[in-house]
Design an enzyme around this catalytic site. Structure first.
Site, PDB file in Angstrom:
ATOM      1  CG  ASP A   1      51.352  56.037 -12.961  1.00 26.40           C
ATOM      2  OD1 ASP A   1      51.465  56.718 -11.679  1.00 26.40           O
ATOM      3  OD2 ASP A   1      50.691  55.626 -12.695  1.00 26.40           O
ATOM      4  N   GLY A   2      53.092  59.838 -12.121  1.00 25.34           N
ATOM      5  CA  GLY A   2      52.446  61.035 -12.389  1.00 25.34           C
ATOM      6  C   GLY A   2      51.127  60.789 -11.419  1.00 25.34           C
ATOM      7  CD  GLU A   3      47.349  56.411 -10.490  1.00 23.09           C
ATOM      8  OE1 GLU A   3      47.843  55.717  -9.972  1.00 23.09           O
ATOM      9  OE2 GLU A   3      46.987  56.384 -11.797  1.00 23.09           O
TER      10      GLU A   3
ATOM     11  CE  LYS B   1      50.001  92.786 -18.828  1.00 21.14           C
ATOM     12  NZ  LYS B   1      50.323  91.864 -17.633  1.00 21.14           N
TER      13      LYS B   1
ATOM     14  N   GLY C   1      57.987  85.880 -15.968  1.00 19.22           N
ATOM     15  CA  GLY C   1      58.740  87.452 -15.368  1.00 19.22           C
ATOM     16  C   GLY C   1      58.697  88.546 -16.868  1.00 19.22           C
ATOM     17  N   GLY C   2      57.602  87.964 -17.757  1.00 23.03           N
ATOM     18  CA  GLY C   2      57.301  89.094 -19.038  1.00 23.03           C
ATOM     19  C   GLY C   2      57.076  90.397 -18.817  1.00 23.03           C
TER      20      GLY C   2
HETATM   21  C1  R5P Z   1      48.801  89.643 -15.708  1.00 20.78           C
HETATM   22  O1  R5P Z   1      47.254  90.227 -15.324  1.00 20.78           O
HETATM   23  C2  R5P Z   1      49.225  89.400 -14.349  1.00 20.78           C
HETATM   24  O2  R5P Z   1      48.546  90.375 -13.158  1.00 20.78           O
HETATM   25  C3  R5P Z   1      50.392  89.322 -14.000  1.00 20.78           C
HETATM   26  O3  R5P Z   1      50.970  90.979 -14.677  1.00 20.78           O
HETATM   27  C4  R5P Z   1      50.965  87.980 -15.134  1.00 20.78           C
HETATM   28  O4  R5P Z   1      50.097  86.857 -15.517  1.00 20.78           O
HETATM   29  C5  R5P Z   1      52.084  87.922 -14.613  1.00 20.78           C
HETATM   30  O5  R5P Z   1      53.140  86.716 -16.235  1.00 20.78           O
HETATM   31  P1  R5P Z   1      54.264  87.044 -16.385  1.00 20.78           P
HETATM   32  O6  R5P Z   1      55.190  87.732 -15.300  1.00 20.78           O
HETATM   33  O7  R5P Z   1      54.317  85.400 -17.640  1.00 20.78           O
HETATM   34  O8  R5P Z   1      54.413  88.590 -17.424  1.00 20.78           O
END
Ligand code: R5P
Length: 292
Positions: free
Chosen positions: A37-39, A191, A225-226
């Protein structure tokens, strides 16, 4: 018996072992059973000192499970020790440090109350996402930087004239520190993240400086990783040579590592705040320095 105990949470057993060796402390191991159950059921083996205890537990996925285990260990340690320091190498929830959209709960505020309530008198984290998170805590906090250790590793790669890049403006100070330690230049990209979908875009236009140079993309963490994928795709279009990634916390959720490699990253270098394939830099020395 030493006046100091190091209590190892399951998520940071390796760091805890290194700390207890370096600090000549009693090592207290935890055995954890997570039920269907996750506990979590935690059993400790070893004696907790009356003086000081250091609980070591990173809060990476499963985040809530690792969090409740950290709080349980702190609470148990406080029954015997007069002082309990919580070392949380990776502070999960640190990105929830402000209300980005109306109605959002600032979970770091909740964590501040929980750590205090459990009995910690101080929290030490490594490269917390932003210091804003700790402003919600009323107990002592300390953030230590893993950058000198990461740079020490990067120097061994003997790159010729590398250039440091931050994928976003928020990472400017980090990139600046990294570049200073490495003795190189740095630049920050612009970004944009959609707050609803989480999708990222690089808004920077052309960047002549990176052409024909090996780059080191520096970030505090990689989750999906985005950010790294978008930044690498952009930098490759600017005709850079190799792209290395240096980050403190590599969560690498789902197929993040594969996506990053496909985007053209040569190597990911991360620390053992989160154990994994890329975690080749040990941060135990910087924690010892912070505690001593
Ligand atoms: C954002 O401001 C953080 O410094 C990272 O760049 C971010 O959290 C990385 O997340 P993801 O790999 O999902 O892009």
């Amino acid at each position: 018996m030493s006046k100091l105990s190091v209590i190892a949470g399951k998520s940071s057993e390796d760091i805890a072992k290194r700390l207890s060796k370096k600090m000549k402390a009693n090592f207290v191991k935890s055995q954890v059973r997570v039920f269907e159950d996750g506990e979590s059921k935690i059993t400790l083996s070893g004696k907790i000192s009356k003086g000081k205890s250091i609980v070591v537990q990173s809060i990476y996925p499963p985040v809530d499970t690792n969090l409740i285990q950290a709080l349980s260990l702190i609470s148990k340690a406080k029954e015997t020790s007069s002082e309990v320091i919580a070392v949380i190498p990776y502070m999960g929830y640190a990105r929830q440090d402000r209300e980005f959209l109306p109605g959002e709960i600032i979970t770091m505020k909740v964590l501040g109350k929980l750590f205090k309530g459990a009995g910690a008198s101080k929290i030490i984290a490594v490269d917390i996402h932003s210091m804003m998170g700790f402003r919600h805590f009323t107990i002592k906090t300390e953030n230590v930087s893993a950058i000198p250790e990461l740079v020490r590793f990067v120097k061994k790669l003997s790159l010729k004239d590398p250039f440091v890049v931050s994928p976003d403006q928020g990472g400017k100070e980090r990139a600046k520190e990294f570049a200073r330690e490495l003795g190189s230049e740095y630049i920050t990209l612009e970004k944009k993240r959609d707050r609803k979908t989480g999708k990222v875009q690089i808004k920077t236009k052309n960047l002549d400086e990176v052409a024909n140079r090996d780059l080191i993309l520096v970030d505090d963490m990689i989750s999906t990783g985005g950010s790294i994928v978008k930044a690498t795709q952009f930098l490759k279009k600017q005709k850079c040579k190799k792209v290395y990634v240096a980050c403190t916390h590599a969560l690498l959720m789902n197929n993040a590592e594969e996506k990053i490699r496909k985007a053209g990253v040569t190597k990911i270098i991360s620390t053992n705040t989160i154990p994994g394939k890329t975690s080749i830099v040990d941060i135990s020395n910087i924690i010892v320095k912070a505690i001593s």
